[in-house]
Design an enzyme around this catalytic site. Structure first.
Site, mmCIF file in Angstrom:
data_model
loop_
_atom_site.group_PDB
_atom_site.id
_atom_site.type_symbol
_atom_site.label_atom_id
_atom_site.label_comp_id
_atom_site.label_asym_id
_atom_site.label_seq_id
_atom_site.Cartn_x
_atom_site.Cartn_y
_atom_site.Cartn_z
ATOM 1 C CE LYS A 9 -3.847 -2.308 2.318
ATOM 2 N NZ LYS A 9 -4.875 -2.183 3.378
ATOM 3 C CG ASN A 112 -3.504 -2.530 6.736
ATOM 4 O OD1 ASN A 112 -3.388 -2.104 5.591
ATOM 5 N ND2 ASN A 112 -4.475 -3.348 7.093
ATOM 6 C CG HIS A 115 -5.470 -6.269 0.019
ATOM 7 N ND1 HIS A 115 -6.633 -6.331 0.749
ATOM 8 C CD2 HIS A 115 -5.636 -7.101 -1.041
ATOM 9 C CE1 HIS A 115 -7.475 -7.169 0.138
ATOM 10 N NE2 HIS A 115 -6.886 -7.640 -0.942
ATOM 11 C CD GLU A 126 -8.747 -9.294 -3.464
ATOM 12 O OE1 GLU A 126 -7.568 -9.555 -3.126
ATOM 13 O OE2 GLU A 126 -9.631 -8.928 -2.650
#
Ligand code: CMP
Length: 139
Positions: A9, A112, A115, A126
């Site tokens: 991220k 965080n 993912h 995904e």
């Protein structure tokens, strides 16, 4: 062997953690089938996280996920989905086990670091969100 998708991220990309996180995944014996650095636009982030669209944190999550580049990884390994979730640790880094990617690199429950897909079915969806089958290269 099964597949899963990971996204490094924007918080982890901004703070220079891409190399450490990829190294961590390779040491855990995941193989890289696909890798791309990209920046999600609003429509892509909203679609990717559509399952969370009614949650109070959704607008902030979309804004965070579009705030900078991400690195998307299609990974293969034994029981890839549950094993990757073990290796990354709990959503909230305060609750993540020592030595997990989130315990080592994440800043908060939202920021965080990484993912990971939560089921084989979602992993296929995904992976398809970012890669066509012909882009996935077995070693
Ligand atoms: P991820 O594994 O990408 O799946 C959904 C994301 O929503 C999650 O990681 C966090 O980044 C974010 N998220 C989940 N729960 C919360 C929360 N309570 N507050 C803020 N962000 C959250």
């Amino acid at each position: 062997m099964t597949r899963t998708l990971a996204i490094i991220k924007p918080d982890a990309v901004f703070s220079g953690k891409v190399g450490a996180i990829i190294d961590h995944l390779l040491r855990e014996e995941f193989s890289l089938l696909g890798l791309r650095m990209t920046r999600l636009n609003r429509a892509q982030a909203e679609a990717f996280y559509a399952v969370h669209s009614e949650r109070p944190f959704f607008p902030s999550l979309v804004s965070f996920m579009t705030s900078g580049p991400v690195v998307v990884l299609a990974l293969e390994g034994e029981s890839a989905v549950p094993r990757l979730r073990e290796v990354i640790g709990a959503t909230d880094p305060q609750e993540a086990e020592e030595g997990t990617i989130r315990a080592l690199h994440a800043k908060s429950k939202e920021r965080n670091a990484i993912h990971a897909s939560d089921s084989d079915r979602n992993a296929a969806v995904e992976i398809g969100f970012f890669f066509s089958e012909s882009e996935l290269l077995a070693l």
